[in-house]
Design a protein around this motif. Structure first.
Motif, PDB file in Angstrom:
ATOM      1  N   LEU A  99       0.886  -1.283   0.019  1.00 22.44           N
ATOM      2  CA  LEU A  99      -0.128  -0.209   0.084  1.00 22.44           C
ATOM      3  C   LEU A  99       1.121   1.169  -0.048  1.00 22.44           C
ATOM      4  O   LEU A  99       0.527   2.183  -0.794  1.00 22.44           O
ATOM      5  N   ALA A 100       1.890   1.285   0.698  1.00 13.72           N
ATOM      6  CA  ALA A 100       2.805   2.617   0.766  1.00 13.72           C
ATOM      7  C   ALA A 100       3.406   2.590  -0.525  1.00 13.72           C
ATOM      8  O   ALA A 100       3.377   3.747  -1.104  1.00 13.72           O
ATOM      9  N   GLY A 101       4.021   1.647  -1.419  1.00 14.26           N
ATOM     10  CA  GLY A 101       4.258   1.615  -2.546  1.00 14.26           C
ATOM     11  C   GLY A 101       3.115   2.415  -3.620  1.00 14.26           C
ATOM     12  O   GLY A 101       3.468   3.035  -4.520  1.00 14.26           O
ATOM     13  N   GLY A 102       2.030   1.894  -3.612  1.00  9.31           N
ATOM     14  CA  GLY A 102       0.937   2.548  -4.117  1.00  9.31           C
ATOM     15  C   GLY A 102       0.699   3.882  -3.830  1.00  9.31           C
ATOM     16  O   GLY A 102       0.574   4.924  -4.922  1.00  9.31           O
ATOM     17  N   PHE A 103       0.787   4.129  -2.740  1.00  2.00           N
ATOM     18  CA  PHE A 103       0.570   5.605  -2.429  1.00  2.00           C
ATOM     19  C   PHE A 103       1.845   6.658  -2.804  1.00  2.00           C
ATOM     20  O   PHE A 103       1.694   7.762  -3.067  1.00  2.00           O
ATOM     21  N   LEU A 104       3.027   5.830  -2.956  1.00  5.00           N
ATOM     22  CA  LEU A 104       4.267   6.841  -3.377  1.00  5.00           C
ATOM     23  C   LEU A 104       4.071   6.865  -4.820  1.00  5.00           C
ATOM     24  O   LEU A 104       4.412   8.067  -5.284  1.00  5.00           O
ATOM     25  N   VAL A 105       3.628   5.885  -5.529  1.00  2.00           N
ATOM     26  CA  VAL A 105       3.101   6.186  -7.024  1.00  2.00           C
ATOM     27  C   VAL A 105       2.198   7.218  -7.289  1.00  2.00           C
ATOM     28  O   VAL A 105       2.225   7.969  -8.128  1.00  2.00           O
ATOM     29  N   LEU A 106       1.312   7.135  -6.282  1.00  2.00           N
ATOM     30  CA  LEU A 106       0.212   8.432  -6.710  1.00  2.00           C
ATOM     31  C   LEU A 106       0.743   9.343  -6.301  1.00  2.00           C
ATOM     32  O   LEU A 106       0.345  10.421  -7.046  1.00  2.00           O
ATOM     33  N   ALA A 107       1.629   9.748  -5.393  1.00  4.53           N
ATOM     34  CA  ALA A 107       2.288  11.034  -4.900  1.00  4.53           C
ATOM     35  C   ALA A 107       2.962  11.479  -6.190  1.00  4.53           C
ATOM     36  O   ALA A 107       3.067  12.593  -6.526  1.00  4.53           O
ATOM     37  N   GLY A 108       3.664  10.628  -6.842  1.00  7.53           N
ATOM     38  CA  GLY A 108       4.423  11.000  -7.914  1.00  7.53           C
ATOM     39  C   GLY A 108       3.858  11.271  -9.068  1.00  7.53           C
ATOM     40  O   GLY A 108       3.825  12.193  -9.858  1.00  7.53           O
ATOM     41  N   ALA A 109       2.539  10.637  -9.407  1.00  9.84           N
ATOM     42  CA  ALA A 109       1.778  10.753 -10.534  1.00  9.84           C
ATOM     43  C   ALA A 109       0.717  11.765 -10.441  1.00  9.84           C
ATOM     44  O   ALA A 109       0.100  12.615 -11.504  1.00  9.84           O
ATOM     45  N   GLY A 110       0.133  12.107  -9.201  1.00 10.99           N
ATOM     46  CA  GLY A 110      -0.644  13.030  -8.881  1.00 10.99           C
ATOM     47  C   GLY A 110      -1.992  12.458  -8.978  1.00 10.99           C
ATOM     48  O   GLY A 110      -2.113  11.356  -9.170  1.00 10.99           O
ATOM     49  N   ALA A 111      -3.080  13.410  -8.767  1.00 11.35           N
ATOM     50  CA  ALA A 111      -4.440  12.868  -8.702  1.00 11.35           C
ATOM     51  C   ALA A 111      -5.103  12.331 -10.147  1.00 11.35           C
ATOM     52  O   ALA A 111      -6.086  11.647 -10.080  1.00 11.35           O
ATOM     53  N   GLY A 112      -4.564  13.082 -11.178  1.00 15.05           N
ATOM     54  CA  GLY A 112      -5.034  12.794 -12.301  1.00 15.05           C
ATOM     55  C   GLY A 112      -6.147  13.806 -12.874  1.00 15.05           C
ATOM     56  O   GLY A 112      -6.252  14.849 -11.925  1.00 15.05           O
ATOM     57  N   ALA A 113      -6.819  13.562 -13.929  1.00 10.14           N
ATOM     58  CA  ALA A 113      -7.482  14.573 -14.354  1.00 10.14           C
ATOM     59  C   ALA A 113      -9.041  14.710 -13.760  1.00 10.14           C
ATOM     60  O   ALA A 113      -9.689  15.724 -13.807  1.00 10.14           O
ATOM     61  N   MET A 114      -9.217  13.683 -13.042  1.00  9.39           N
ATOM     62  CA  MET A 114     -10.732  13.529 -12.303  1.00  9.39           C
ATOM     63  C   MET A 114     -10.506  13.789 -10.743  1.00  9.39           C
ATOM     64  O   MET A 114     -10.755  12.932 -10.121  1.00  9.39           O
ATOM     65  N   ALA A 115     -10.259  15.100 -10.543  1.00  6.37           N
ATOM     66  CA  ALA A 115      -9.849  15.155  -8.986  1.00  6.37           C
ATOM     67  C   ALA A 115     -10.269  16.390  -8.639  1.00  6.37           C
ATOM     68  O   ALA A 115     -10.140  17.665  -9.366  1.00  6.37           O
ATOM     69  N   VAL A 116     -10.298  16.891  -7.278  1.00  6.22           N
ATOM     70  CA  VAL A 116     -10.570  18.063  -6.791  1.00  6.22           C
ATOM     71  C   VAL A 116      -9.379  18.925  -7.099  1.00  6.22           C
ATOM     72  O   VAL A 116      -9.403  20.005  -7.439  1.00  6.22           O
ATOM     73  N   ASP A 117      -8.212  18.380  -6.849  1.00  2.00           N
ATOM     74  CA  ASP A 117      -6.957  19.113  -7.164  1.00  2.00           C
ATOM     75  C   ASP A 117      -6.921  19.930  -8.581  1.00  2.00           C
ATOM     76  O   ASP A 117      -6.372  20.942  -8.750  1.00  2.00           O
ATOM     77  N   LYS A 118      -7.374  18.825  -9.487  1.00  6.91           N
ATOM     78  CA  LYS A 118      -7.244  19.429 -11.068  1.00  6.91           C
ATOM     79  C   LYS A 118      -8.113  20.664 -11.048  1.00  6.91           C
ATOM     80  O   LYS A 118      -8.007  21.665 -11.762  1.00  6.91           O
ATOM     81  N   ALA A 119      -9.478  20.467 -10.520  1.00 14.16           N
ATOM     82  CA  ALA A 119     -10.539  21.514 -10.538  1.00 14.16           C
ATOM     83  C   ALA A 119     -10.008  22.855 -10.010  1.00 14.16           C
ATOM     84  O   ALA A 119     -10.247  23.979 -10.357  1.00 14.16           O
ATOM     85  N   LYS A 120      -9.283  22.775  -8.869  1.00 14.32           N
ATOM     86  CA  LYS A 120      -8.831  23.863  -8.042  1.00 14.32           C
ATOM     87  C   LYS A 120      -7.601  24.466  -8.781  1.00 14.32           C
ATOM     88  O   LYS A 120      -7.725  25.857  -8.978  1.00 14.32           O
ATOM     89  N   ARG A 121      -6.943  23.454  -9.685  1.00 14.26           N
ATOM     90  CA  ARG A 121      -5.806  24.187 -10.560  1.00 14.26           C
ATOM     91  C   ARG A 121      -6.329  24.861 -11.741  1.00 14.26           C
ATOM     92  O   ARG A 121      -6.208  26.100 -11.951  1.00 14.26           O
TER      93      ARG A 121
END
Length: 126
Positions: A99-121
């Motif tokens: 799970l830690a590995g999956g989260f680190l990959v997600l941290a590197g890739a970012g939230a993707g196009a369908m995310a609150v982070d993208k809408a805020k940007r």
């Protein structure tokens, strides 16, 4: 396709934390007893904090909110809980490491196009 895969990955990574956090908060006495048996100080407070961290961290990953920061925090949490509470359970320890590995990959890739982070940007630059 990449946006869809990141979204599915976020959903799959978040489910375990949303369910576990909710379970800890609704069964806080049992989890506090377990933390007390491990020697944690203020086990009831730690139980509430851990349950809230898991629940809200899982929800943040699901929504794609502050994804990189939350993913790094959850990766550290997975390693720490694996080493503190699951060292004698090899399968659970390995699950936490994975799970830690999956989260680190997600941290590197970012939230993707369908995310609150993208809408805020996008709203910042519109």
């Amino acid at each position: 396709m990449n946006a869809n895969l990141i979204l599915v990955g976020r959903v799959l990574l978040s489910i375990i934390f949303i369910v576990a956090g909710f379970g800890k908060l609704t069964g806080v006495a049992g989890f506090a007893g377990y933390l007390g048996s491990l020697g944690f100080p203020a086990p009831l407070v730690m139980a509430y904090l851990t349950g809230a961290f898991e629940l809200f961290g899982g929800l943040a990953i699901l929504a794609g909110f502050q994804t990189r920061i939350v993913a790094i925090a959850l990766a550290a949490f997975c390693v720490a809980t694996g080493l503190i509470a699951h060292l004698a359970e090899p399968n659970v320890l390995m699950k936490n490491i994975a799970l830690a590995g999956g989260f680190l990959v997600l941290a590197g890739a970012g939230a993707g196009a369908m995310a609150v982070d993208k809408a805020k940007r996008e709203s910042r630059y519109a």
